[in-house]
Write an enzyme that holds these catalytic residues in place. Structure first.
Site, mmCIF file in Angstrom:
data_model
loop_
_atom_site.group_PDB
_atom_site.id
_atom_site.type_symbol
_atom_site.label_atom_id
_atom_site.label_comp_id
_atom_site.label_asym_id
_atom_site.label_seq_id
_atom_site.Cartn_x
_atom_site.Cartn_y
_atom_site.Cartn_z
ATOM 1 N N PRO A 1 0.841 -1.194 0.000
ATOM 2 C CA PRO A 1 0.000 0.000 0.000
ATOM 3 C C PRO A 1 0.879 1.249 0.000
ATOM 4 O O PRO A 1 1.934 1.268 0.629
ATOM 5 C CB PRO A 1 -0.799 -0.114 1.304
ATOM 6 C CG PRO A 1 -0.029 -1.049 2.171
ATOM 7 C CD PRO A 1 0.730 -1.956 1.256
ATOM 8 N N ALA B 1 10.881 0.558 -1.794
ATOM 9 C CA ALA B 1 10.840 -0.757 -2.446
ATOM 10 C C ALA B 1 10.757 -0.595 -3.963
ATOM 11 O O ALA B 1 11.451 -1.298 -4.715
ATOM 12 C CB ALA B 1 9.656 -1.576 -1.920
ATOM 13 N N ASP C 1 14.497 3.258 5.677
ATOM 14 C CA ASP C 1 13.659 2.494 4.742
ATOM 15 C C ASP C 1 14.502 1.882 3.619
ATOM 16 O O ASP C 1 14.460 0.668 3.375
ATOM 17 C CB ASP C 1 12.597 3.400 4.095
ATOM 18 C CG ASP C 1 11.395 3.615 4.989
ATOM 19 O OD1 ASP C 1 11.530 3.452 6.208
ATOM 20 O OD2 ASP C 1 10.321 3.957 4.460
HETATM 21 O O1 PMV Z 1 8.384 5.967 5.554
HETATM 22 P P1 PMV Z 1 7.798 5.645 6.879
HETATM 23 O O2 PMV Z 1 6.413 6.162 7.089
HETATM 24 O O3 PMV Z 1 8.028 4.245 7.292
HETATM 25 O O4 PMV Z 1 8.618 6.527 7.951
HETATM 26 C C1 PMV Z 1 9.971 6.402 8.124
HETATM 27 C C2 PMV Z 1 10.298 6.564 9.527
HETATM 28 C C3 PMV Z 1 10.516 7.957 10.079
HETATM 29 O O5 PMV Z 1 11.397 7.762 11.176
HETATM 30 C C4 PMV Z 1 9.222 8.568 10.570
HETATM 31 C C5 PMV Z 1 11.142 8.906 9.080
HETATM 32 C C6 PMV Z 1 12.579 8.582 8.729
HETATM 33 O O6 PMV Z 1 13.080 9.221 7.809
HETATM 34 O O7 PMV Z 1 13.206 7.732 9.380
#
Ligand code: PMV
Length: 318
Positions: free
Chosen positions: A94, A104, A145
């Site tokens: 999603p 990804a 991420d």
């Molecule tokens: O992309 P998300 O919604 O999984 O958020 C990443 C995590 C945060 O710590 C909120 C932002 C970041 O850049 O690490």
């Protein structure tokens, strides 16, 4: 034809505080993937986002268009000219839900395009390219991420440091429940930044505790003491609520999971929408999944967290 794919991810502990230099841990979700396929076709590079029904030529796309951005960065990195090809992207993840859909897609596209040009990108190279695109989306991303998604391993992450892959002492089940409310990471990060500017000492203490929880969670997971992980997730969620990134809909999901027997539950990712995760023993998995659906989850997935990225079974839609 070449196809490359990349998994989604969930952050177990330390979202938001990770932006301020504290540790966080995240794991890939191997069963939810973005896929990029590329094959020869005349006229330049054509990009096709199948889920969004969008199709365009690379030469016509604006700089901030995420597929075009990752394609251009990859070509630049490989010192390659635009190939005559069509690249199609599909994703089971999603969008705007805290599961790493953007990173990804970037990793899958970079790897597929590189493969078409005769190169295999290693995790470090794919992660670095995806990070550049994350910057376009999020402004000041920590890089967690793209790192966990490109490495496809559980990662202990500190911004600016070499990521550490860590061992899962005993595999454990997570349920991932989608609130259906789109979450803007950029907006959530901005909100937390504003609040911490107003009350720096208070927020420094929150962030430090969240970092400590990530550290403890890693120890607990490596030691295989899954029961002890639950309270750490719960405390992390309470702190995220203090930061102002929870919502009543997320609170309902977290409460329902705990009431149905989850060992711990929290929102995951930027918050203000998106997903919650619940740590469950295998015998409570079905009951907790059902409770999450009853509490409003539009989708519930289950994933087994282990060092070889886990199998994932769609637990169904509401
Ligand atoms: O992309 P998300 O919604 O999984 O958020 C990443 C995590 C945060 O710590 C909120 C932002 C970041 O850049 O690490």
């Amino acid at each position: 034809m070449f196809e490359r794919s990349a998994p989604g991810k969930v952050i177990l502990c330390g979202e938001h505080s990770v932006v301020y230099g504290y540790p966080a841990i995240a794991v890939p979700v191997g069963g939810l993937r973005a896929r990029a396929q590329i094959e020869p076709a005349p006229g330049g590079l054509r990009l096709l986002a199948a889920d969004l029904d969008e199709e365009f030529w690379l030469r016509d796309a604006p700089v901030e268009q995420p597929l075009a951005a990752i394609a251009r960065l990859t070509l630049e990195q490989l010192d390659a000219v635009e190939p005559d090809a069509v690249l199609t992207v599909r994703s089971e993840l999603p969008i705007a839900a805290g599961l790493g859909s953007g990173a990804a897609v970037s990793v899958a596209v970079a790897r597929a395009l590189a493969a078409f040009l005769g190169h295999e990108l290693d995790a470090e190279a794919a992660s670095a390219l995806a990070y550049e695109v994350e910057k376009i989306h999020h402004g000041t991303p920590s890089g967690i991420d793209n790192t966990v998604i490109a490495w496809e391993q559980p990662v202990y992450f500190v911004k600016g440091a070499t990521p550490e892959v860590f061992t899962i002492g005993a595999p454990f089940w997570l349920l991932i429940a989608n609130s259906g409310i789109p979450s803007s990471t950029r907006e959530a990060v901005r909100r937390v930044r504003q609040r911490q500017d107003a009350e720096p000492a208070v927020y420094a203490a929150y962030f430090a505790r969240m970092g400590q929880l990530a550290y403890e969670a890693r120890q607990t997971i490596t030691g295989g003491d899954i029961r002890a992980l639950g309270p750490l997730l719960d405390e992390n969620h309470a702190l995220l609520r203090q930061l102002g990134v929870s919502l009543p809909a997320l609170e309902r999901l977290v409460a329902a999971a705990r009431a149905a027997g989850a060992l711990g539950a929290k929102l995951t990712g930027g918050g203000m929408g998106g997903n919650v995760i619940a740590l469950v023993r295998v015998e409570r998995k079905a009951a907790v999944a059902e409770a999450l659906r009853q509490a409003g989850a539009v989708q519930v997935w289950e994933t087994l967290v282990e060092n070889e990225h886990g199998t994932q079974i769609n637990a169904g839609e509401r």
